[in-house]
Each structure stands twice: as structure tokens, then as C-alpha cells.
Enzyme design. Structure first.
Site, PDB file in Angstrom:
ATOM      1  N   ASN A 180     -34.182   0.387  13.440  1.00 22.87           N
ATOM      2  CA  ASN A 180     -34.264   0.208  14.898  1.00 22.87           C
ATOM      3  C   ASN A 180     -35.389   1.101  15.412  1.00 22.87           C
ATOM      4  O   ASN A 180     -35.496   2.258  14.988  1.00 22.87           O
ATOM      5  CB  ASN A 180     -32.970   0.633  15.589  1.00 22.87           C
ATOM      6  CG  ASN A 180     -31.789  -0.248  15.215  1.00 22.87           C
ATOM      7  OD1 ASN A 180     -31.943  -1.247  14.532  1.00 22.87           O
ATOM      8  ND2 ASN A 180     -30.623   0.122  15.701  1.00 22.87           N
ATOM      9  N   TYR A 199     -37.662   2.120  19.113  1.00 23.86           N
ATOM     10  CA  TYR A 199     -37.914   1.960  20.554  1.00 23.86           C
ATOM     11  C   TYR A 199     -39.155   2.704  21.036  1.00 23.86           C
ATOM     12  O   TYR A 199     -39.927   2.182  21.803  1.00 23.86           O
ATOM     13  CB  TYR A 199     -36.690   2.414  21.358  1.00 23.86           C
ATOM     14  CG  TYR A 199     -35.537   1.455  21.204  1.00 23.86           C
ATOM     15  CD1 TYR A 199     -35.415   0.343  22.022  1.00 23.86           C
ATOM     16  CD2 TYR A 199     -34.610   1.609  20.180  1.00 23.86           C
ATOM     17  CE1 TYR A 199     -34.395  -0.575  21.846  1.00 23.86           C
ATOM     18  CE2 TYR A 199     -33.580   0.696  19.998  1.00 23.86           C
ATOM     19  CZ  TYR A 199     -33.479  -0.396  20.830  1.00 23.86           C
ATOM     20  OH  TYR A 199     -32.486  -1.315  20.653  1.00 23.86           O
TER      21      TYR A 199
HETATM   22  O1  IFM Z   1     -28.311   0.121  23.667  1.00 22.70           O
HETATM   23  C1  IFM Z   1     -28.713   0.855  22.549  1.00 22.70           C
HETATM   24  C2  IFM Z   1     -27.979   0.401  21.318  1.00 22.70           C
HETATM   25  O2  IFM Z   1     -26.606   0.496  21.470  1.00 22.70           O
HETATM   26  C3  IFM Z   1     -28.366   1.259  20.143  1.00 22.70           C
HETATM   27  N1  IFM Z   1     -29.787   1.316  19.996  1.00 22.70           N
HETATM   28  C4  IFM Z   1     -30.572   1.625  21.148  1.00 22.70           C
HETATM   29  C5  IFM Z   1     -30.182   0.717  22.313  1.00 22.70           C
HETATM   30  C6  IFM Z   1     -31.033   1.042  23.558  1.00 22.70           C
HETATM   31  O3  IFM Z   1     -30.832   2.352  23.943  1.00 22.70           O
END
Ligand code: IFM
Length: 478
Positions: free
Chosen positions: A317, A319
Site C-alpha cells: 500500500n 500513499y
Molecule cells: O483508509 C485507510 C485504510 O484503512 C488503510 N490504508 C490507508 C487508507 C487511507 O488512510
């Protein structure tokens, strides 16, 4: 899918389209959610409380006092939501199972009514031609297990393995893709060290103990699942994974203080998870840092063999990224015990509504580094996406060009990492729906589908239509 709110022509091109078009037709496209963020129905069909139900009642813990009590009411609207996924043409849907729904209190027998919900969800997905991707733990620890010590307590790892076996016994005949944990860094650091997520504890040593017990829980659960599937003679197709949230860890400057916190940030953010998973050992520098603070990871004989059992895929993941500094704004050294990973220093780039700087280049770097330093299994991007301050028009349609640009740039980064040699096989956008964004409540909207929380109406945003069209184009371009 109700696109009646959408204007006649919603097509939009991005400067990354020709790069994205180089992805193969076999590339898997999906979207992700998690149980507590969308389901609601927190008191129904035997579900008990999770640490997030408790945390949400702590005054000031969650913006606006929001809770997941109703969320997107997905528990009651599941077929409609699966319909959205189907109409977007996605290959796969990644969702999580609510532990307190299927095993109330975190111990003992399964709750048939709770499991039945996920049974229906899996069948609904399969009927729609969508691959179900199950995540067993996305942060909703049963409150009773937290009362018994939570993840800092070794027993929680064994309770997790029992729970995993219960779920696998019910869904394993139809679900191939299993992820044990989502983002254990968040559980340990945000939940037990910084206290900004449930259970809201601020105990550094407990947080470090929870790192080990989360990884142990992962390993024990993975072993139970493999065994339940017949071990070396598997009865059903099975792909096992863990999902980590990863980032770069750059030093703000070349100064020794900044280099030092960048090392620690990389150690505590990436290597403390991937080293034991891949190589069966914790990073020496982190073990030494902890020893200097009188902390020892609670490793027992055999734990690292359990943790490092081979995986089938790795979920990543991503971001945002930031730089770390070991000094405060005035140049005074920071106390490492208070802030082991230093002060975040911005790059000065555009940000999402979360305040996160938009850094697709670092995404390519993260993926390339993982492929190089932790080789051997395919990677799936199991979450990537952005919150923006969406403005619906009078029909409720959101023209979210910012989100489209974010997604396009990050999918292009996946292509760049593949070009650099990393085996990345799929991408899941976070998230299908606007939902409960943990301590930020409902104000931060990550969905490609807008949720009107007054009516629970779902309205696909322009990004949803762009995602659908992009996938169709990639599939057609080979
Ligand atoms: O919403 C969250 C998710 O639950 C886990 N990863 C990051 C996302 C955005 O903050």
C-alpha cells in the site's frame, strides 16, 4: 450502476495514458475497502465490540465524534455495492472480515450469522465474475482481546490464528486470495506508540512487542490456512499474502542527525517487517536501537521460522512520502525516545486533503526497492488512492480531476517499477466508496464512488468512470 447524475461526456485523458497502456491485458484491476470503514451494523447478528467501537467513544479521538456505527451501511446494501464493482468492470474486490462479527469476543466458536454475511458476499462476487480477495485483519481487534493485553500480548497471535482457521474453513473453497494483516505498521505505531488510532495507547515498548506479535500472528495464521487446505497436496487454489504500507525514508539533509533518523524510519517502517518475513531475522541496527532503550523484541524459539515461511504474493500500500529530520525547526536535536523517526519535513509539493504530499516518483522507488531487496514473489498494489475535498454538482456528480491525476500518475509509477524489473501484477484503488477514514471520520473522502451519508445514495465520481474506461482501454490495447 446509476450514472444518471453524470454529464453526457465524462471522458478525460491524462498525460500518463500512453504509459498506462503498456500494462498487459493480464494485469489485475480491483478496488479495496475494509469492514469497519463501510459495514455499519455494529450491533447486529451477534457482532461484539472492536477496539474501534471503543476508541470512537473517547471524546476527541475521532473528528466530529464520528463512528462506524452506520458507515456506508454496506452490511445491508452489499448486493448493490457488488453491482457497482461489476459495472466498473473490475477483476477483483479486496475486503476485510470483521473479526468480532465472525468470532464474537475473539475466542471460541464461529458466529454463524456473522460468517453468513461474508459467505453471501463471496457468492455475490463470484456470480458477478469478480475475484474475492479476503483480508483477515484490518484493525478491528475484538475489544475483549485488547482488554487481555491486545497485540503486545503474545496470546493475541494465537487467537488470530484460531480466527483465521474459522474463516478459512467457511470460505476457503471459493476464495483463493488471502491476506493475513493489513498494514501492521499502523496497528503497532499508530495504535500502540502514537495513540492516534485504536486502541489509543502511547507505550513505545508495547508497540514494539506488538510488531513481533502481529508478525507471529501472520505466520501462525498462514500456516493454519495452508494446513487446512491440505498442505503439500492443496485441495483448492490458494495464494497467501501480507499487506504492508511502505514509503521511502529520505533524510531531510546530509547531516548525521538527519541521516540517523532516516535510518531509523526505514528500519521501523520497512525493514522491521520485511527482514523477518523474507530472511527470518530482525534488522541488527533496530535491535541495537531497542536494546539501547532497554527493549527486547519478545522472540521465542521457532518464531522467526514461522514468520518467514514463504508467501505467494506481497501486498504493498502506498500513499505518500516525506523526509525526516533529527532536529527541530530551530536546529536543536530531537530526543530519539520521544520521536524515534524524527520530524517530518515536507518537500513543498501539492497535497491531498489528508495533507499528504503527492509523490508518485517515490512510489516507483518503493516498488523497485522492494523488488530488489525482497525478491521472489509477485507484488500486488493492494491500496493506493487519495482524499480530496470533493464538490458535487446539483445532481451529486463529482468531477474529481485531482483524484484522476493522482491515480494516473501512480499507475504510471507502477509501470516504471515494472520497467525497472519488479514483478507487479495488479492494482487496487483505495477506495470503492467514501467511507469512515478512522480518526478523521467521514470528512476525508477517498471513494471513487461518492456516498451521500444522508441518503446512502452511491454516485460514481468521474474518477470511477475514468478507472473503468482506463481498464477497458488497457485490456483492448494488447
Ligand atoms: O483508509 C485507510 C485504510 O484503512 C488503510 N490504508 C490507508 C487508507 C487511507 O488512510
Amino acid at each position: 450502476m446509476d450514472t444518471s447524475a453524470a454529464p453526457a461526456d465524462t471522458r478525460v485523458a491524462t498525460r500518463h495514458d500512453s504509459t498506462i497502456d503498456r500494462l498487459p491485458a493480464t494485469f489485475r484491476w480491483g478496488t479495496a475497502t475494509s469492514a469497519y470503514q463501510i459495514e455499519g451494523a455494529v450491533d447486529e447478528d451477534g457482532r461484539t465490540q472492536s477496539i474501534w467501537d471503543t476508541f470512537g467513544r473517547v471524546p476527541g479521538a475521532v473528528d466530529n465524534g464520528d463512528t462506524g456505527d452506520v458507515a456506508c451501511d454496506h452490511y445491508h446494501r452489499m448486493p448493490q455495492d457488488v453491482g457497482l464493482i461489476r459495472e466498473l468492470g473490475l477483476d477483483a474486490y479486496r475486503f476485510s472480515i470483521a473479526w468480532p462479527r465472525v468470532q464474537p469476543g475473539g475466542r471460541g466458536p464461529a458466529n454463524a450469522a456473522g460468517l453468513a454475511f461474508y459467505d453471501r458476499l463471496v457468492d455475490e462476487l463470484l456470480d458477478g465474475g469478480i475475484e474475492p480477495w479476503v483480508t483477515l485483519y484490518h484493525w478491528d481487534l475484538p475489544q475483549e482481546l485488547e482488554d487481555a493485553g491486545g497485540w503486545p500480548n503474545r496470546d493475541t497471535a494465537y487467537r488470530f490464528a484460531d480466527y483465521a482457521e474459522l474463516v478459512y474453513a467457511r470460505l476457503g473453497d471459493r476464495v483463493e486470495h488471502w491476506t493475513t494483516l493489513n498494514e501492521p505498521w499502523c496497528s503497532a505505531m499508530l495504535g500502540y506508540v502514537e495513540g492516534v488510532q485504536a486502541p489509543g495507547r502511547r507505550e513505545f515498548a508495547a508497540g514494539m512487542h506488538s510488531v513481533h506479535h502481529l508478525l507471529l500472528g501472520h505466520g501462525l495464521a498462514a500456516a493454519r490456512i495452508r494446513e487446512a487446505n491440505g498442505g503439500d497436496a492443496p485441495r483448492h487454489p490458494l495464494s497467501l499474502a501480507i499487506t504492508l504500507n511502505l514509503s521511502t525514508a529520505r533524510a531531510a539533509t546530509d547531516s548525521p542527525a538527519d541521516q540517523e533518523v532516516a535510518r531509523r524510519a526505514d528500519g521501523l517502517g520497512t525493514r522491521v517487517y520485511l527482514d523477518p518475513l523474507w530472511y527470518g531475522r530482525y534488522p541488527e541496527d533496530i535491535v541495537a536501537d531497542l536494546a539501547a532503550r532497554g527493549i527486547e523484541l519478545p522472540v521465542q524459539d521457532g518464531d522467526l521460522e514461522v514468520i518467514s515461511a514463504p508467501l505467494d504474493t506481497l501486498g504493498v500500500n502506498y500513499y505518500f512520502s516525506m523526509k525526516s529530520s533529527g532536529v527541530d525547526e530551530n536546529g536543536a536535536p530531537l530526543d530519539a525516545s520521544g520521536s524515534p523517526t524524527g520530524r517530518a519535513v515536507p518537500y513543498g509539493l501539492p497535497r491531498t486533503a489528508m495533507g499528504w504530499e503527492i509523490m508518485p516518483e517515490d512510489f516507483a522507488e518503493v516498488l523497485t526497492r522492494v523488488g530488489r531487496d525482497y525478491p521472489g514473489v509477485p507484488i500486488f498494489v493492494t491500496e493506493n488512492g487519495a482524499a480530496f475535498a470533493d464538490v458535487p454538482d446539483t445532481a451529486g456528480f463529482v468531477r474529481d480531476q485531482g483524484r484522476i491525476d493522482y491515480l494516473a500518475a501512480h499507475i504510471a509509477a507502477v509501470v516504471a517499477a515494472r520497467d525497472a524489473g519488479t514483478d507487479i501484477r495488479g492494482y487496487f484503488v483505495w477506495s470503492l466508496l467514501d467511507n469512515f477514514e478512522w480518526a478523521y471520520g467521514y470528512d476525508k473522502r477517498f471513494g471513487i464512488v461518492r456516498v451521500d451519508y444522508n441518503t446512502q445514495q452511491r454516485i460514481p465520481k468521474q474518477s470511477a468512470l475514468w478507472y473503468r474506461d482506463t481498464i477497458q482501454r488497457v485490456r483492448a490495447s494488447e
